[in-house]
Design a protein around this motif. Structure first.
Motif, PDB file in Angstrom:
ATOM      1  N   GLN A  89      32.340 -12.155   4.835  1.00  0.00           N
ATOM      2  CA  GLN A  89      32.206 -11.106   5.846  1.00  0.00           C
ATOM      3  C   GLN A  89      33.236 -11.228   6.970  1.00  0.00           C
ATOM      4  O   GLN A  89      32.930 -11.039   8.146  1.00  0.00           O
ATOM      5  N   VAL A  90      34.467 -11.522   6.594  1.00  0.00           N
ATOM      6  CA  VAL A  90      35.545 -11.589   7.572  1.00  0.00           C
ATOM      7  C   VAL A  90      35.900 -10.176   8.020  1.00  0.00           C
ATOM      8  O   VAL A  90      36.100  -9.282   7.198  1.00  0.00           O
ATOM      9  N   THR A 122      36.662 -12.071  13.677  1.00  0.00           N
ATOM     10  CA  THR A 122      36.119 -13.273  13.035  1.00  0.00           C
ATOM     11  C   THR A 122      37.034 -14.468  13.302  1.00  0.00           C
ATOM     12  O   THR A 122      38.252 -14.377  13.110  1.00  0.00           O
ATOM     13  N   ARG A 123      36.448 -15.559  13.734  1.00  0.00           N
ATOM     14  CA  ARG A 123      37.212 -16.798  13.938  1.00  0.00           C
ATOM     15  C   ARG A 123      37.322 -17.501  12.592  1.00  0.00           C
ATOM     16  O   ARG A 123      36.361 -18.082  12.095  1.00  0.00           O
ATOM     17  N   LEU A 124      38.516 -17.449  12.004  1.00  0.00           N
ATOM     18  CA  LEU A 124      38.745 -17.874  10.621  1.00  0.00           C
ATOM     19  C   LEU A 124      39.660 -19.091  10.572  1.00  0.00           C
ATOM     20  O   LEU A 124      40.799 -19.042  11.043  1.00  0.00           O
ATOM     21  N   ALA A 171      41.051 -10.621  11.784  1.00  0.00           N
ATOM     22  CA  ALA A 171      40.464 -11.918  12.134  1.00  0.00           C
ATOM     23  C   ALA A 171      41.376 -12.693  13.080  1.00  0.00           C
ATOM     24  O   ALA A 171      42.588 -12.456  13.148  1.00  0.00           O
ATOM     25  N   ASP A 201      33.768 -19.203  12.733  1.00  0.00           N
ATOM     26  CA  ASP A 201      32.774 -18.382  12.040  1.00  0.00           C
ATOM     27  C   ASP A 201      32.879 -18.547  10.524  1.00  0.00           C
ATOM     28  O   ASP A 201      31.864 -18.557   9.814  1.00  0.00           O
ATOM     29  N   VAL A 202      34.111 -18.636  10.039  1.00  0.00           N
ATOM     30  CA  VAL A 202      34.360 -18.792   8.608  1.00  0.00           C
ATOM     31  C   VAL A 202      35.409 -19.873   8.416  1.00  0.00           C
ATOM     32  O   VAL A 202      36.437 -19.886   9.109  1.00  0.00           O
TER      33      VAL A 202
END
Length: 321
Positions: free
Chosen positions: A136-137, A141-143, A165, A209-210
């Motif tokens: 769910q990026v 989103t902090r990837l 992201a 987050d991911v």
């Protein structure tokens, strides 16, 4: 037609350059004249016997770009690209002059991509796309991408940015750090596993987050770097397939581990992925591939050997017609 083919596994010497009959498409298939075909590590592993479900004799190769020369009238003459489960494993693949596959298993080629550029994207980009979609990026989103210098990691950086992201890369070599930072991607140098969480928290307060681990070695270390309700995607594991997972820390964060395997998706499913992110090239949201090495298919045997010994070159075969 000219093709690479192997009749047994276990040794790259099994791979031969041969002349075989041009395939004939069935009623629901297309015949593609292959203009370019990517060489992936999984193609090499296939010849070496790492996939027990491969049937023999077999033409390997998963990724391709070319022109439809037989099939439904709506596709005749169309430039297409594709990849997917089955190709090179239980049906003949792309390391040949021609290829048949389901008509719905090809996507129209974005005009911004050359045949060689498109053929270089299939496996790494569909793998990265699957990981980012299932995690769910999206915008903001902090990837964190571990192993960001590899083909899948590089694809994840490009796709993550295209999705909006906030991307952070992590690599093992100082020269890789410099290259990625020069290209505008914040990057960590991977050193001690017990330092990773601190490094990530300094960039992403509260955690990522991911986290996409493309290496298979950092799963235990990334759990403390994960934000609450975070997701971890993995595409590899240690040789024995086992890893010590700090389950207590994972469930206290509400974390999820997502296994990503490109061989779960057939050509039809992969074609839908190619269409989904292919539009980003037209929109200027994805960089065009560069640094590719085009090799005549007739010299393919040596290219397989190069990849088997660790070459990081992105090799694209160009068949003779």
């Amino acid at each position: 037609m000219q093709a690479l083919q192997f009749a047994h596994t276990g040794d790259l010497a099994a791979l031969q350059l041969v002349e075989v009959a041009q395939p004939t498409p069935s009623a629901d298939e297309v015949l593609v004249q292959v203009r370019a075909a990517g060489l992936n590590p999984s193609d090499v592993k296939n010849v070496l016997g790492r996939f027990p479900y491969t049937t023999l004799p077999r033409i390997p190769g998963r990724d391709f770009a070319g022109v439809v020369v037989d099939g439904p009238s709506t596709l005749l003459g169309t430039s297409v690209w594709g990849t997917g489960k089955g190709l090179g494993f239980n049906c003949n693949g792309s390391h040949a002059a021609y290829l048949t596959l389901p008509a719905k298993g090809v996507a129209r080629l974005p005009e911004q991509l050359s045949f060689s550029q498109a053929a270089a994207l299939g496996v790494p980009y569909t793998t990265a796309w699957d990981a980012l979609q299932r995690c769910q990026v999206a915008q903001g989103t902090r990837l964190l991408i571990i192993g960001a210098a590899g083909a899948v990691g590089s694809a994840a950086i490009a796709l993550g940015k295209a999705l909006g992201a906030d991307v952070l890369a992590a690599v093992r070599k100082p020269e890789q750090v410099l290259r990625l930072r020069d290209s505008g991607t914040p990057t960590l140098l991977l050193e001690q596993t017990d330092q990773l969480a601190t490094q990530v928290q300094a960039h992403f307060p509260g955690g990522a987050d991911v986290i996409f681990d493309t290496t298979g070695f950092w799963l235990p270390a990334v759990v403390p770097a994960l934000a609450d309700f975070g997701r971890i995607a993995i595409i590899a594991a240690p040789v024995d397939g086992h890893v010590h997972l700090p389950a207590l820390a994972l469930y206290r964060r509400g974390g999820v581990v997502v296994g990503v395997n490109s061989l779960l998706y057939d050509t039809v499913q992969c074609a839908r992925m190619l269409e989904a992110f292919g539009q980003f090239f037209a929109q200027g949201r994805l960089p065009l591939p560069s640094g590719l090495r085009e090799v005549p298919l007739s010299e393919g045997l040596s290219s397989y050997a190069e990849v088997n010994t660790g070459s990081q070159d992105k090799i694209v075969f160009i068949p003779n017609h």
